[in-house]
Design a protein around this motif. Structure first.
Motif, mmCIF file in Angstrom:
data_model
loop_
_atom_site.group_PDB
_atom_site.id
_atom_site.type_symbol
_atom_site.label_atom_id
_atom_site.label_comp_id
_atom_site.label_asym_id
_atom_site.label_seq_id
_atom_site.Cartn_x
_atom_site.Cartn_y
_atom_site.Cartn_z
ATOM 1 N N LYS A 7 0.827 -1.217 0.000
ATOM 2 C CA LYS A 7 0.000 0.000 0.000
ATOM 3 C C LYS A 7 0.856 1.260 0.000
ATOM 4 N N ILE A 9 3.714 1.465 -1.671
ATOM 5 C CA ILE A 9 4.148 1.613 -3.067
ATOM 6 C C ILE A 9 3.017 2.201 -3.900
ATOM 7 N N VAL A 10 1.807 1.678 -3.664
ATOM 8 C CA VAL A 10 0.672 2.185 -4.456
ATOM 9 C C VAL A 10 0.417 3.650 -4.117
ATOM 10 N N LEU A 11 0.517 4.008 -2.827
ATOM 11 C CA LEU A 11 0.313 5.417 -2.460
ATOM 12 C C LEU A 11 1.332 6.305 -3.177
ATOM 13 N N MET A 12 2.593 5.849 -3.163
ATOM 14 C CA MET A 12 3.625 6.645 -3.818
ATOM 15 C C MET A 12 3.335 6.779 -5.315
ATOM 16 N N SER A 13 2.892 5.675 -5.918
ATOM 17 C CA SER A 13 2.581 5.738 -7.353
ATOM 18 C C SER A 13 1.461 6.730 -7.608
ATOM 19 N N ILE A 14 0.433 6.689 -6.752
ATOM 20 C CA ILE A 14 -0.711 7.573 -6.998
ATOM 21 C C ILE A 14 -0.311 9.028 -6.777
ATOM 22 N N LEU A 15 0.499 9.273 -5.756
ATOM 23 C CA LEU A 15 1.008 10.640 -5.569
ATOM 24 C C LEU A 15 1.765 11.067 -6.822
ATOM 25 N N VAL A 17 1.316 10.011 -9.832
ATOM 26 C CA VAL A 17 0.382 10.251 -10.941
ATOM 27 C C VAL A 17 -0.272 11.623 -10.778
ATOM 28 N N VAL A 18 -0.795 11.888 -9.568
ATOM 29 C CA VAL A 18 -1.494 13.151 -9.346
ATOM 30 C C VAL A 18 -0.545 14.328 -9.598
ATOM 31 N N MET A 73 11.943 8.032 -5.927
ATOM 32 C CA MET A 73 11.034 7.273 -6.776
ATOM 33 C C MET A 73 9.761 8.037 -7.084
ATOM 34 N N VAL A 77 8.318 8.655 -10.762
ATOM 35 C CA VAL A 77 6.974 8.266 -11.202
ATOM 36 C C VAL A 77 6.276 9.471 -11.809
ATOM 37 N N LEU B 140 5.356 -1.469 -8.696
ATOM 38 C CA LEU B 140 5.360 -0.072 -9.115
ATOM 39 C C LEU B 140 4.555 0.093 -10.408
ATOM 40 N N GLY B 143 0.914 -0.198 -9.769
ATOM 41 C CA GLY B 143 0.511 0.968 -8.977
ATOM 42 C C GLY B 143 0.317 2.178 -9.867
ATOM 43 N N ILE B 144 1.282 2.397 -10.769
ATOM 44 C CA ILE B 144 1.194 3.555 -11.662
ATOM 45 C C ILE B 144 0.018 3.404 -12.619
ATOM 46 N N GLY B 147 -3.150 4.125 -10.805
ATOM 47 C CA GLY B 147 -3.296 5.566 -10.602
ATOM 48 C C GLY B 147 -3.688 6.273 -11.882
ATOM 49 N N PHE B 154 -10.803 11.385 -10.959
ATOM 50 C CA PHE B 154 -10.389 12.633 -10.307
ATOM 51 C C PHE B 154 -11.153 13.808 -10.893
ATOM 52 N N LEU B 191 -6.718 15.124 -3.013
ATOM 53 C CA LEU B 191 -5.592 14.267 -2.634
ATOM 54 C C LEU B 191 -6.020 13.244 -1.594
ATOM 55 N N SER B 198 -6.037 4.719 -3.179
ATOM 56 C CA SER B 198 -4.812 3.943 -3.318
ATOM 57 C C SER B 198 -4.767 2.837 -2.270
ATOM 58 N N GLU B 199 -5.280 3.149 -1.077
ATOM 59 C CA GLU B 199 -5.275 2.130 -0.017
ATOM 60 C C GLU B 199 -6.201 0.972 -0.402
ATOM 61 N N ALA B 202 -4.655 -1.148 -3.148
ATOM 62 C CA ALA B 202 -3.591 -2.007 -2.618
ATOM 63 C C ALA B 202 -4.195 -3.219 -1.916
#
Lengths: 201, 259
Positions: A7, A9-15, A17-18, A73, A77, B140, B143-144, B147, B154, B191, B198-199, B202
């Motif tokens: 979670k 990693i996914v949070l970082m990816s979404i940040l 993306v945004v 990272m 991204v 990764l 995840g990307i 997103g 959004f 945000l 994202s949570e 995951a």
């Protein structure tokens, strides 16, 4: 990367993306400012004034997740997303993204990823500014400019990094933590701990 | 066709010339390479000319801004030559004109390279290819991609927020202060929602058995074929030819040194 939870990693990816899209939007802002400064022959100043925005995801991701590599990272991204979305700078953005991310990461690395006070966040933005400038000096052909122009551009970038990356980056993260969505991540946990301590007192 | 080239290979083929071109400060090198790029774009990319120009022209205007800066504030190293214009505070010599044109051509090369990539590459295929060829970790990658797929959502949420504010009569203050206030009012909830999503994603990935291990099979396998190598080689060869031509013609200038 192996100790990271999925979670995170996914949070970082979404940040990434945004903010990749926010970065793209700010290219537009930069272009307007660019046009404003162009008659004076200082067109590049338009970008330099708001340059700090392009380092911000490093500080936000690192401050929220507090993991080695988060700053680097997340910036990568964001750069990748800009490329995916068809940025006008193209795949070369990956290189500037890597350099900016590295600059921000180095500062956190110097504290062994333990210190996330405001001054470190600001320094991290400055680190990104300092490391990214030589690259743009190279790629943008700044070598052809007079020295005072180059120095002016550099100083502007650092000030922008202090205000936008450091101060605004921390502000956004803190506001997010207040909403409670970060409960499962390092910053949210710290905030909860603080509240608990206050309750005890 | 350029659109069938492996996305990772294409990315490398676009990044390398971008870096190497930054060395040249003369007019001939970027001009030769730009000619090559235009030929590739018009004969092998399948991009329609009208669409291409729609991107290329506005971007090129900024290349002119760059040329203008370097022409007005030219470093002594480049500013040699005869005085062409000396009017009020504007001083332009042949040297500064040359470096200005060179920088403008260089950014046009960057733009052409970018368009060659961006207009012929599918984002999902690029991500999958980066995972399969460049060994980007699956965690990764997905995840990307997740997103990236959220983006329409959004936008939907932004509309909802705007309507919610409107119906509650939140005033739309004008000016810089109002803009910052508005930024905060939209940015934080957006945000926060993104983080919640994202949570959830995951958790969903984990509950469906996604481990993120590199030993996995792929539904869409993306391979590197012979054509991909041909593309990469021809890009680099063209770049080498550009440098060689300007060298033999006596124009080659690398960071202020003429060769």
């Amino acid at each position: 990367m192996n100790q990271w939870k999925l979670k995170e990693i996914v949070l970082m990816s979404i940040l990434g993306v945004v903010f990749g899209f926010i970065y793209l939007a700010f290219f537009g802002v930069g272009k307007v400012l660019y046009g404003f400064f162009a008659p004076f022959g200082l067109a590049d100043m338009g970008y330099e004034i708001i340059y700090g925005i392009w380092f911000i995801v490093s500080v936000i991701a690192a401050y929220i997740l507090r993991r080695p590599g988060a700053a680097f990272m997340a910036e990568m991204v964001a750069a990748l997303v800009e490329v995916l979305a068809g940025s006008t700078t193209g795949p070369a953005l990956l290189i500037s993204g890597a350099i900016q991310g590295l600059g921000a990461e180095l500062v956190f690395a110097a504290t062994k990823w333990k210190d996330y006070r405001l001054r470190i966040l600001i320094l991290s933005g400055v680190g990104a500014a300092c490391l990214s400038f030589p690259y743009h000096f190279f790629a943008g052909g700044f070598d052809a400019y007079e020295n005072w122009v180059v120095i002016l551009l550099f100083v502007t970038r650092i000030i922008s990094a202090i205000i936008i990356t450091g101060l605004l980056g921390k502000f956004i993260s803190d506001q997010l933590a207040k909403t409670g969505v970060l409960r499962g991540y390092a910053l949210g946990k710290e905030l909860q701990q603080k509240k608990r301590d206050e309750d005890v007192v | 066709m350029v659109s069938s080239i492996n996305p990772s290979v294409k990315m490398i083929a676009v990044v390398i010339p971008g870096l190497v071109l930054s060395l040249a400060f003369d007019v001939v090198t970027p001009l030769v390479f730009l000619t090559f790029l235009l030929l590739v774009t018009f004969f092998f990319s399948g991009v329609r000319l009208k669409k291409w120009l729609m991107f290329f022209i506005p971007l090129s205007l900024f290349a002119l801004g760059l040329a203008w800066t370097s022409m007005l504030h030219t470093d002594e190293k480049y500013a040699g030559g005869d005085m062409l214009v000396n009017f009020w505070w504007i001083e332009i010599t042949t040297g500064s004109l040359q470096v200005g044109v060179s920088l403008a051509l260089r950014s046009m090369c960057f733009i052409a390279l970018t368009l060659l990539f961006a207009l012929t590459t599918d984002p999902t295929k690029l991500m999958l290819s980066m995972m399969q060829q460049l060994k980007l970790p699956p965690k990764l990658t997905y995840g990307i991609l997740a997103g990236y797929r959220f983006l329409p959502l959004f936008k939907h949420e932004l509309d909802l927020l705007r309507q919610a504010h409107q119906i509650r009569g939140v005033s739309r203050t004008k000016g810089i202060k109002g803009r910052i206030e508005r930024l905060k009012r939209y940015m934080i909830p957006l945000l926060a929602n993104a983080i919640r999503k994202s949570e959830r994603v995951a958790n969903a990935m984990e509950s469906k058995g996604f481990t993120g291990s590199r030993q996995r099979t792929h539904y869409h396998e993306i391979k590197v074929k012979k054509n991909d190598w041909v593309f990469l080689t021809s890009m680099i060869t063209a770049l080498a030819i550009a440098f060689y031509l300007s060298y033999t013609l006596g124009y080659l200038n690398i960071f202020g040194k003429t060769f």
